[in-house]
Scaffold this active site. Sequence first.
Site, PDB file in Angstrom:
ATOM      1  N   PRO A  20      15.616  -3.613   1.552  1.00  0.00           N
ATOM      2  CA  PRO A  20      15.131  -3.600   2.935  1.00  0.00           C
ATOM      3  C   PRO A  20      13.756  -4.245   3.019  1.00  0.00           C
ATOM      4  CG  PRO A  20      14.859  -1.429   1.929  1.00  0.00           C
ATOM      5  CD  PRO A  20      15.558  -2.292   0.908  1.00  0.00           C
ATOM      6  N   CYS A  42       6.809   3.024   1.172  1.00  0.00           N
ATOM      7  CA  CYS A  42       5.982   2.048   1.898  1.00  0.00           C
ATOM      8  C   CYS A  42       4.501   2.273   1.552  1.00  0.00           C
ATOM      9  CB  CYS A  42       6.198   2.170   3.412  1.00  0.00           C
ATOM     10  SG  CYS A  42       5.239   0.934   4.312  1.00  0.00           S
ATOM     11  N   ASP A  52      10.920  -7.539  -8.838  1.00  0.00           N
ATOM     12  CA  ASP A  52      10.741  -8.834  -9.515  1.00  0.00           C
ATOM     13  C   ASP A  52      12.028  -9.478  -9.995  1.00  0.00           C
ATOM     14  OD1 ASP A  52       8.068  -8.421  -9.085  1.00  0.00           O
ATOM     15  OD2 ASP A  52       7.637  -7.761 -11.123  1.00  0.00           O
TER      16      ASP A  52
HETATM   17  C1  FMN Z   1       7.832  -8.262   3.677  1.00  0.00           C
HETATM   18  C2  FMN Z   1       8.322  -6.999   2.998  1.00  0.00           C
HETATM   19  C3  FMN Z   1       8.730  -5.941   3.780  1.00  0.00           C
HETATM   20  C4  FMN Z   1       9.212  -4.758   3.165  1.00  0.00           C
HETATM   21  N1  FMN Z   1       9.679  -3.757   3.958  1.00  0.00           N
HETATM   22  C5  FMN Z   1      10.264  -2.671   3.361  1.00  0.00           C
HETATM   23  C6  FMN Z   1      10.898  -1.652   4.151  1.00  0.00           C
HETATM   24  O1  FMN Z   1      10.983  -1.742   5.390  1.00  0.00           O
HETATM   25  N2  FMN Z   1      11.442  -0.600   3.482  1.00  0.00           N
HETATM   26  C7  FMN Z   1      11.387  -0.485   2.109  1.00  0.00           C
HETATM   27  O2  FMN Z   1      11.906   0.500   1.548  1.00  0.00           O
HETATM   28  N3  FMN Z   1      10.800  -1.423   1.352  1.00  0.00           N
HETATM   29  C8  FMN Z   1      10.261  -2.516   1.939  1.00  0.00           C
HETATM   30  N4  FMN Z   1       9.730  -3.502   1.163  1.00  0.00           N
HETATM   31  C9  FMN Z   1       9.799  -3.385  -0.321  1.00  0.00           C
HETATM   32  C10 FMN Z   1      11.069  -4.064  -0.868  1.00  0.00           C
HETATM   33  O3  FMN Z   1      12.220  -3.395  -0.423  1.00  0.00           O
HETATM   34  C11 FMN Z   1      11.064  -4.090  -2.414  1.00  0.00           C
HETATM   35  O4  FMN Z   1      10.996  -2.758  -2.866  1.00  0.00           O
HETATM   36  C12 FMN Z   1       9.883  -4.867  -2.972  1.00  0.00           C
HETATM   37  O5  FMN Z   1       9.736  -6.118  -2.315  1.00  0.00           O
HETATM   38  C13 FMN Z   1      10.067  -5.126  -4.484  1.00  0.00           C
HETATM   39  O6  FMN Z   1      11.253  -5.835  -4.736  1.00  0.00           O
HETATM   40  P1  FMN Z   1      11.240  -7.434  -5.057  1.00  0.00           P
HETATM   41  O7  FMN Z   1      10.321  -7.642  -6.229  1.00  0.00           O
HETATM   42  O8  FMN Z   1      12.666  -7.762  -5.363  1.00  0.00           O
HETATM   43  O9  FMN Z   1      10.698  -8.117  -3.836  1.00  0.00           O
HETATM   44  C14 FMN Z   1       9.237  -4.658   1.747  1.00  0.00           C
HETATM   45  C15 FMN Z   1       8.804  -5.741   0.984  1.00  0.00           C
HETATM   46  C16 FMN Z   1       8.365  -6.913   1.586  1.00  0.00           C
HETATM   47  C17 FMN Z   1       7.930  -8.064   0.720  1.00  0.00           C
END
Ligand code: FMN
Length: 334
Positions: free
Chosen positions: A16, A100, A202
């Site tokens: 998300p 968050c 990541d």
């Molecule tokens: C722009 C943005 C918005 C996010 N909004 C949410 C959110 O609404 N709810 C949530 O649980 N995590 C949110 N996250 C965290 C992501 O779900 C994820 O845990 C985080 O980006 C790490 O994963 P990744 O390295 O694959 O990006 C957000 C991340 C980003 C970059």
Amino acid sequence: MRIADVAIVGRLRLAPMADVTNAPFRLVARECGSSMTTTEEIDAISLVRGAVRARDIVRHYAGERPLAMQLLGCDADLLCQAAEMVQEAGADIVDLNMGCPMPKITKQGKGAALMRDVPETAQLLRRLRHVVQVPLTVKIRGGWDDEHLNAVEVAKMAEDVGVDAIVVHPRTRSQRFSGRAPWDIIRDVVEAVNVPVTGNGDVTSPAEARAMIEQTGCADVMIGRGAFGRPWVFDEEFECLPAGQQKSRKAAIIERHMALLAEHFEASPRVVLNQTRRHLGWYVENGLPYSNPTRAAIHQAHERGEMLDTFWDWWETLDSGGVDGMAGSASTGV
Ligand SMILES: Cc1cc2nc3c(=O)[nH]c(=O)nc-3n(C[C@H](O)[C@H](O)[C@H](O)COP(=O)(O)O)c2cc1C
């Protein structure tokens, strides 16, 4: 994998992300192979008060299912009311955001702040468990900061109160998105609980997802930023396709995404414009010829048609001038 009685087919799924993973992008990701989808966080109080934005987040496509709707909040009464509303709206799973890191959210006791007072959060989850008829899940971080790495304690508590699955993004709240995500925390949680654990942090390719599963034992993997401009990342076969096929498939996916954005947000032209600008900008992959000026032109454009023309004119140039193989290669990734 199953989350209680919901079957989840596949090991990769979209994380998300606020203002990114709206219904059009979720549907495209699901069609590319994301095993399920999750809405961005929905503030319980906004939903209960009928705020347009919260109601908009709840709108979804049938094709996205299984669909988890993620709630944000710290007030048990409001969260329970919101949980009833999202179930009514069609949530297959209700997820509570416990990760968050944004100060404006944590200051109110929401998001990652829920990891600080474990007994209090246990009470809240017990209340939610009573009203949530579908599977209930939580998305947690490694902890509040390096002195409070309590993902294992929080995960055990969540399992004890009847939560059906747990997503772990192992950075702490104070790390936000800096440094590498410490995957060993995911492994610690996997070893501590019996419910399915989803790893996150990541991962930008199916190969990295497989590595996370091998190193941590997690049941599946959520991909967030690695899906920006690359919803085909959820297709484990995609990288095996010949470059030409990759490119035509990408074009079809981008066209579909743009059409869905226009249709879904028809009543809010400003949202269509902003979302088109943002996602098209990401589809212009770094490192390809003229990617920087093309992205800049998309960002400066005031009309959707101009953005799309700029993008597709650039895309067409990738067919000529000997960049075809580059455009389709896994390393450059457009
Ligand atoms: C722009 C943005 C918005 C996010 N909004 C949410 C959110 O609404 N709810 C949530 O649980 N995590 C949110 N996250 C965290 C992501 O779900 C994820 O845990 C985080 O980006 C790490 O994963 P990744 O390295 O694959 O990006 C957000 C991340 C980003 C970059």
